[in-house]
Design a protein around this motif. Structure first.
Motif, PDB file in Angstrom:
ATOM      1  N   ILE A   3       0.392  -1.386   0.317  1.00 49.30           N
ATOM      2  CA  ILE A   3      -0.059  -0.156  -0.488  1.00 49.30           C
ATOM      3  C   ILE A   3       0.888   1.398  -0.030  1.00 49.30           C
ATOM      4  N   ILE A   4       0.622   2.301  -1.193  1.00 48.87           N
ATOM      5  CA  ILE A   4       1.061   3.448  -0.958  1.00 48.87           C
ATOM      6  C   ILE A   4       0.465   4.429  -0.233  1.00 48.87           C
ATOM      7  N   GLN A   5       1.004   5.147   0.525  1.00 43.48           N
ATOM      8  CA  GLN A   5       0.191   6.210   1.694  1.00 43.48           C
ATOM      9  C   GLN A   5      -0.062   7.496   0.691  1.00 43.48           C
ATOM     10  N   VAL A   6      -1.097   7.778   0.636  1.00 42.23           N
ATOM     11  CA  VAL A   6      -1.632   9.060  -0.175  1.00 42.23           C
ATOM     12  C   VAL A   6      -2.750   9.962   0.900  1.00 42.23           C
ATOM     13  N   THR A   7      -2.195  10.868   1.312  1.00 37.99           N
ATOM     14  CA  THR A   7      -3.051  11.545   1.663  1.00 37.99           C
ATOM     15  C   THR A   7      -3.867  12.860   1.050  1.00 37.99           C
ATOM     16  N   HIS A   8      -3.803  12.939  -0.506  1.00 44.71           N
ATOM     17  CA  HIS A   8      -4.796  13.985  -1.023  1.00 44.71           C
ATOM     18  C   HIS A   8      -5.125  13.227  -1.651  1.00 44.71           C
ATOM     19  N   LEU A   9      -6.189  13.848  -2.149  1.00 44.28           N
ATOM     20  CA  LEU A   9      -7.181  13.865  -3.756  1.00 44.28           C
ATOM     21  C   LEU A   9      -6.739  13.126  -4.942  1.00 44.28           C
ATOM     22  N   GLN A  29      -6.380  -1.666 -13.330  1.00 49.10           N
ATOM     23  CA  GLN A  29      -6.421  -0.420 -12.779  1.00 49.10           C
ATOM     24  C   GLN A  29      -7.354  -0.240 -11.192  1.00 49.10           C
ATOM     25  N   HIS A  30      -7.950  -1.663 -11.027  1.00 48.40           N
ATOM     26  CA  HIS A  30      -9.089  -1.466  -9.466  1.00 48.40           C
ATOM     27  C   HIS A  30      -7.493  -2.007  -8.695  1.00 48.40           C
ATOM     28  N   VAL A  31      -6.213  -2.881  -8.887  1.00 51.68           N
ATOM     29  CA  VAL A  31      -5.759  -2.997  -7.986  1.00 51.68           C
ATOM     30  C   VAL A  31      -4.514  -1.593  -7.494  1.00 51.68           C
ATOM     31  N   ILE A  32      -4.499  -1.060  -8.511  1.00 52.85           N
ATOM     32  CA  ILE A  32      -3.619   0.402  -8.303  1.00 52.85           C
ATOM     33  C   ILE A  32      -4.077   1.383  -7.927  1.00 52.85           C
ATOM     34  N   ALA A  33      -5.408   1.197  -7.998  1.00 52.33           N
ATOM     35  CA  ALA A  33      -5.998   2.131  -7.293  1.00 52.33           C
ATOM     36  C   ALA A  33      -5.953   1.952  -5.844  1.00 52.33           C
ATOM     37  N   ALA A  34      -6.510   0.973  -5.756  1.00 49.14           N
ATOM     38  CA  ALA A  34      -5.783   0.010  -4.166  1.00 49.14           C
ATOM     39  C   ALA A  34      -4.551   0.784  -3.559  1.00 49.14           C
ATOM     40  N   LYS A  35      -3.329   0.579  -3.894  1.00 55.67           N
ATOM     41  CA  LYS A  35      -2.642   0.407  -4.009  1.00 55.67           C
ATOM     42  C   LYS A  35      -2.081   1.809  -2.974  1.00 55.67           C
ATOM     43  N   PHE A  36      -2.752   3.170  -3.787  1.00 56.46           N
ATOM     44  CA  PHE A  36      -2.899   4.394  -3.830  1.00 56.46           C
ATOM     45  C   PHE A  36      -3.738   4.771  -2.754  1.00 56.46           C
ATOM     46  N   GLY A  37      -4.823   3.622  -2.623  1.00 54.07           N
ATOM     47  CA  GLY A  37      -5.999   4.221  -1.689  1.00 54.07           C
ATOM     48  C   GLY A  37      -6.612   5.411  -1.935  1.00 54.07           C
ATOM     49  N   ILE A  38      -6.571   5.471  -3.573  1.00 53.98           N
ATOM     50  CA  ILE A  38      -7.673   6.631  -3.752  1.00 53.98           C
ATOM     51  C   ILE A  38      -8.584   5.831  -5.459  1.00 53.98           C
ATOM     52  N   ASN A  39      -9.542   6.696  -5.579  1.00 55.50           N
ATOM     53  CA  ASN A  39     -11.018   5.594  -6.789  1.00 55.50           C
ATOM     54  C   ASN A  39     -10.139   5.573  -8.129  1.00 55.50           C
ATOM     55  N   VAL A  40     -11.055   4.433  -8.916  1.00 60.24           N
ATOM     56  CA  VAL A  40      -9.886   4.162  -9.822  1.00 60.24           C
ATOM     57  C   VAL A  40     -10.365   5.017 -11.259  1.00 60.24           C
ATOM     58  N   GLY A  41     -11.134   6.017 -10.668  1.00 56.45           N
ATOM     59  CA  GLY A  41     -10.858   7.229 -11.720  1.00 56.45           C
ATOM     60  C   GLY A  41     -10.145   8.112 -11.763  1.00 56.45           C
ATOM     61  N   ARG A  42      -9.364   7.848 -10.630  1.00 52.27           N
ATOM     62  CA  ARG A  42      -8.239   9.143 -11.063  1.00 52.27           C
ATOM     63  C   ARG A  42      -7.179   8.332 -11.849  1.00 52.27           C
ATOM     64  N   ILE A  43      -6.712   7.146 -11.383  1.00 59.72           N
ATOM     65  CA  ILE A  43      -5.772   6.338 -12.230  1.00 59.72           C
ATOM     66  C   ILE A  43      -6.583   5.923 -13.622  1.00 59.72           C
TER      67      ILE A  43
END
Length: 56
Positions: A3-9, A29-43
């Motif tokens: 998990i990569i910690q991201v504290t912004h949107l 894409q959904h795995v990458i989004a989970a790693k960054f802790g953000i919505n898959v739409g941003r990916i």
């Protein structure tokens, strides 16, 4: 899974490059989004170059 910690949107430029590297390595894409802790739409925005144009 790491998990990569991201504290912004939104993603920064280095994070957008990391998204491309993960995608080119075969991550979905959904795995990458989970790693960054953000919505898959941003990916998706990065991969379709709606944001961070040229990060590919």
């Amino acid at each position: 899974m790491n998990i990569i910690q991201v504290t912004h949107l939104s993603l920064t430029w280095p994070e957008a490059i990391a998204v491309w590297l993960l995608r080119l390595a075969g991550e979905k894409q959904h795995v990458i989004a989970a790693k960054f802790g953000i919505n898959v739409g941003r990916i998706s925005d990065v991969l379709t170059e709606k944001t961070h144009v040229g990060s590919k």
